[in-house]
Design a protein around this motif. Structure first.
Motif, PDB file in Angstrom:
ATOM      1  N   ILE A 248     -10.040  -4.361   3.056  1.00 22.31           N
ATOM      2  CA  ILE A 248      -9.279  -3.995   1.858  1.00 22.31           C
ATOM      3  C   ILE A 248     -10.215  -3.970   0.659  1.00 22.31           C
ATOM      4  N   TYR A 249      -9.775  -3.270  -0.366  1.00 16.95           N
ATOM      5  CA  TYR A 249     -10.509  -3.232  -1.628  1.00 16.95           C
ATOM      6  C   TYR A 249      -9.544  -3.573  -2.745  1.00 16.95           C
ATOM      7  N   ARG A 250     -10.002  -4.444  -3.648  1.00 14.87           N
ATOM      8  CA  ARG A 250      -9.208  -4.854  -4.804  1.00 14.87           C
ATOM      9  C   ARG A 250     -10.031  -4.666  -6.058  1.00 14.87           C
TER      10      ARG A 250
ATOM     11  N   ASN B 209       0.817  -1.206   0.000  1.00 13.76           N
ATOM     12  CA  ASN B 209       0.000   0.000   0.000  1.00 13.76           C
ATOM     13  C   ASN B 209       0.861   1.271   0.000  1.00 13.76           C
TER      14      ASN B 209
ATOM     15  N   LYS C 204       1.853  -0.678  -7.589  1.00 17.70           N
ATOM     16  CA  LYS C 204       0.576  -1.242  -7.150  1.00 17.70           C
ATOM     17  C   LYS C 204      -0.299  -1.662  -8.319  1.00 17.70           C
TER      18      LYS C 204
ATOM     19  N   ASP D 166       2.115   4.127  -7.004  1.00 17.18           N
ATOM     20  CA  ASP D 166       0.969   3.640  -7.774  1.00 17.18           C
ATOM     21  C   ASP D 166       1.384   2.798  -8.967  1.00 17.18           C
TER      22      ASP D 166
ATOM     23  N   THR E 200      -6.458  -1.637  -4.232  1.00 18.23           N
ATOM     24  CA  THR E 200      -6.844  -0.257  -4.487  1.00 18.23           C
ATOM     25  C   THR E 200      -6.882   0.568  -3.213  1.00 18.23           C
ATOM     26  N   ARG E 201      -7.252  -0.072  -2.101  1.00 17.36           N
ATOM     27  CA  ARG E 201      -7.371   0.696  -0.864  1.00 17.36           C
ATOM     28  C   ARG E 201      -7.370  -0.225   0.348  1.00 17.36           C
ATOM     29  N   ILE E 202      -6.759   0.239   1.416  1.00 22.05           N
ATOM     30  CA  ILE E 202      -6.812  -0.446   2.705  1.00 22.05           C
ATOM     31  C   ILE E 202      -7.537   0.484   3.665  1.00 22.05           C
ATOM     32  N   ILE E 203      -8.595  -0.002   4.279  1.00 26.67           N
ATOM     33  CA  ILE E 203      -9.322   0.786   5.270  1.00 26.67           C
ATOM     34  C   ILE E 203      -8.595   0.665   6.609  1.00 26.67           C
TER      35      ILE E 203
END
Length: 69
Positions: A52-54, A12, A19, A16, A60-63
Motif C-alpha cells: 500500500i501507499y499512503r 480503496n 479517501k 476520492d 493513495t494506492r493499493i498494489i
C-alpha cells in the motif's frame, strides 16, 4: 488481518472525496475492534512491503494485499 484487508479494499473503492478526508488508520480503527497499535503495525508492514501507499496518513494506492499476514 482479514478484517483489515477487507476494510482497506472497501476504503480503496470509495470515492476520492472520502479517501482524502479520512486517515486510513482512523477508518480501520472505527470499523473494527482492533487496537490502534495493531492497526499501525499492520499498516507499517504493508507499506514496507510496498503493498500500500499512503500520503499524510491517507490511502493513495493499493498494489496488492496478501491473503494472510
Amino acid at each position: 488481518m482479514a478484517l483489515i484487508r477487507t476494510l482497506l479494499m472497501d476504503l480503496n473503492q470509495t470515492g476520492d472525496m472520502i479517501k482524502t478526508s479520512v486517515t486510513v488508520a482512523s477508518y480501520i480503527i472505527k470499523r473494527s475492534d482492533s487496537s490502534r497499535s495493531y492497526v499501525m503495525l499492520v499498516l507499517s508492514e504493508l507499506r514496507k512491503g510496498s503493498y500500500i501507499y499512503r500520503e499524510d496518513g491517507k490511502l493513495t494506492r493499493i498494489i496488492s494485499l496478501p491473503e494472510k499476514f
